[in-house]
Write a protein that holds these residues in place. Sequence first.
Motif, short mmCIF file in Angstrom:
data_model
loop_
_atom_site.label_atom_id
_atom_site.label_comp_id
_atom_site.label_asym_id
_atom_site.label_seq_id
_atom_site.Cartn_x
_atom_site.Cartn_y
_atom_site.Cartn_z
N LEU A 4 0.87 -1.17 0.00
CA LEU A 4 0.00 0.00 0.00
C LEU A 4 0.90 1.22 0.00
O LEU A 4 1.74 1.38 0.88
N ILE A 5 0.74 2.06 -1.02
CA ILE A 5 1.54 3.27 -1.14
C ILE A 5 0.59 4.47 -1.10
O ILE A 5 -0.39 4.52 -1.84
N LEU A 6 0.88 5.40 -0.21
CA LEU A 6 0.12 6.64 -0.14
C LEU A 6 0.93 7.70 -0.85
O LEU A 6 2.07 7.97 -0.49
N ASP A 7 0.34 8.31 -1.88
CA ASP A 7 1.03 9.32 -2.69
C ASP A 7 0.49 10.69 -2.34
O ASP A 7 -0.56 11.09 -2.80
N PHE A 8 1.22 11.40 -1.46
CA PHE A 8 0.85 12.74 -1.04
C PHE A 8 1.46 13.75 -2.00
O PHE A 8 2.49 14.34 -1.72
N GLU A 9 0.88 13.88 -3.18
CA GLU A 9 1.36 14.80 -4.22
C GLU A 9 2.85 14.61 -4.49
O GLU A 9 3.62 15.55 -4.53
N GLY A 10 3.27 13.37 -4.66
CA GLY A 10 4.66 13.06 -4.98
C GLY A 10 5.48 12.57 -3.80
O GLY A 10 6.51 11.93 -3.98
N ASP A 11 5.06 12.84 -2.58
CA ASP A 11 5.74 12.35 -1.39
C ASP A 11 5.11 11.00 -1.05
O ASP A 11 4.06 10.94 -0.42
N CYS A 12 5.73 9.92 -1.53
CA CYS A 12 5.15 8.59 -1.39
C CYS A 12 5.60 7.91 -0.10
O CYS A 12 6.78 7.94 0.25
N VAL A 13 4.64 7.29 0.57
CA VAL A 13 4.89 6.58 1.81
C VAL A 13 4.33 5.17 1.65
O VAL A 13 3.16 5.01 1.33
N GLU A 14 5.19 4.15 1.86
CA GLU A 14 4.71 2.78 1.80
C GLU A 14 4.33 2.35 3.21
O GLU A 14 5.10 2.51 4.15
N VAL A 15 3.11 1.84 3.35
CA VAL A 15 2.60 1.42 4.65
C VAL A 15 2.84 -0.08 4.79
O VAL A 15 2.39 -0.86 3.96
N PRO A 16 3.57 -0.51 5.85
CA PRO A 16 3.78 -1.93 6.06
C PRO A 16 2.46 -2.64 6.38
O PRO A 16 1.52 -2.01 6.88
N ASP A 53 5.29 -20.90 -15.75
CA ASP A 53 6.08 -21.07 -14.54
C ASP A 53 5.15 -20.98 -13.33
O ASP A 53 4.90 -19.92 -12.80
N LYS A 54 4.65 -22.13 -12.92
CA LYS A 54 3.66 -22.17 -11.83
C LYS A 54 4.23 -21.73 -10.49
O LYS A 54 3.50 -21.45 -9.56
N GLU A 55 5.56 -21.64 -10.36
CA GLU A 55 6.19 -21.19 -9.12
C GLU A 55 6.30 -19.66 -9.08
O GLU A 55 6.73 -19.09 -8.09
N SER A 56 5.92 -19.00 -10.14
CA SER A 56 6.11 -17.56 -10.27
C SER A 56 5.31 -16.78 -9.23
O SER A 56 4.18 -17.11 -8.92
N GLN A 57 5.93 -15.71 -8.73
CA GLN A 57 5.25 -14.78 -7.84
C GLN A 57 4.93 -13.47 -8.57
O GLN A 57 4.36 -12.57 -7.99
N ARG A 58 5.32 -13.36 -9.83
CA ARG A 58 5.21 -12.08 -10.54
C ARG A 58 3.80 -11.55 -10.61
O ARG A 58 3.58 -10.37 -10.42
N SER A 59 2.81 -12.40 -10.87
CA SER A 59 1.46 -11.87 -11.01
C SER A 59 0.71 -11.86 -9.68
O SER A 59 -0.45 -11.53 -9.64
N LYS A 60 1.41 -12.22 -8.61
CA LYS A 60 0.75 -12.28 -7.31
C LYS A 60 1.13 -11.11 -6.40
O LYS A 60 0.69 -11.05 -5.28
N VAL A 61 1.97 -10.20 -6.87
CA VAL A 61 2.35 -9.05 -6.08
C VAL A 61 1.57 -7.84 -6.59
O VAL A 61 1.85 -7.33 -7.66
N PHE A 62 0.60 -7.43 -5.82
CA PHE A 62 -0.26 -6.32 -6.22
C PHE A 62 0.03 -5.10 -5.34
O PHE A 62 0.22 -5.23 -4.13
N THR A 63 0.03 -3.94 -5.95
CA THR A 63 0.27 -2.69 -5.24
C THR A 63 -0.93 -1.78 -5.41
O THR A 63 -1.40 -1.59 -6.53
N LEU A 64 -1.40 -1.24 -4.31
CA LEU A 64 -2.46 -0.24 -4.34
C LEU A 64 -1.81 1.10 -4.03
O LEU A 64 -1.21 1.27 -2.97
N THR A 65 -1.90 2.04 -4.97
CA THR A 65 -1.41 3.39 -4.75
C THR A 65 -2.61 4.29 -4.56
O THR A 65 -3.50 4.33 -5.41
N VAL A 66 -2.65 4.96 -3.43
CA VAL A 66 -3.75 5.88 -3.11
C VAL A 66 -3.24 7.29 -3.38
O VAL A 66 -2.27 7.74 -2.80
N LYS A 67 -3.90 7.99 -4.32
CA LYS A 67 -3.53 9.36 -4.67
C LYS A 67 -4.27 10.32 -3.75
O LYS A 67 -5.49 10.23 -3.60
#
Length: 78
Positions: free
Chosen positions: A4-16, A60-74
Amino acid sequence: MDRLILDFEGDCVEVPSAIVYLNAFSHKGLKVEHNKQVYEVIDHIVTGVDDVAEEFERWDKESQRSKVFTLTVKLVRV
C-alpha cells in the motif's frame, strides 16, 4: 494487496502490512493528515496485473510475478 503506497502529491509513503489498512483508504474523499497538512483521497491505482506477468505465470507455476499487487492511493492537499 501486497503493498500500500500513499502518494501525497509526490511524497510517497509505503505502509507496512498493507492488507490491514486496505479498507481504511478505500473511500474517495477520506481526509488524511501528513506532515501537518490535510490531504484528501482522490484516486486509487492497482498495479501488478499485466499481460507479461500473466503469460509468465502460465508456464512457470512457481512464479510470484502476477501475485504481487500494489495499491497506490492518490491524495491532494485540501
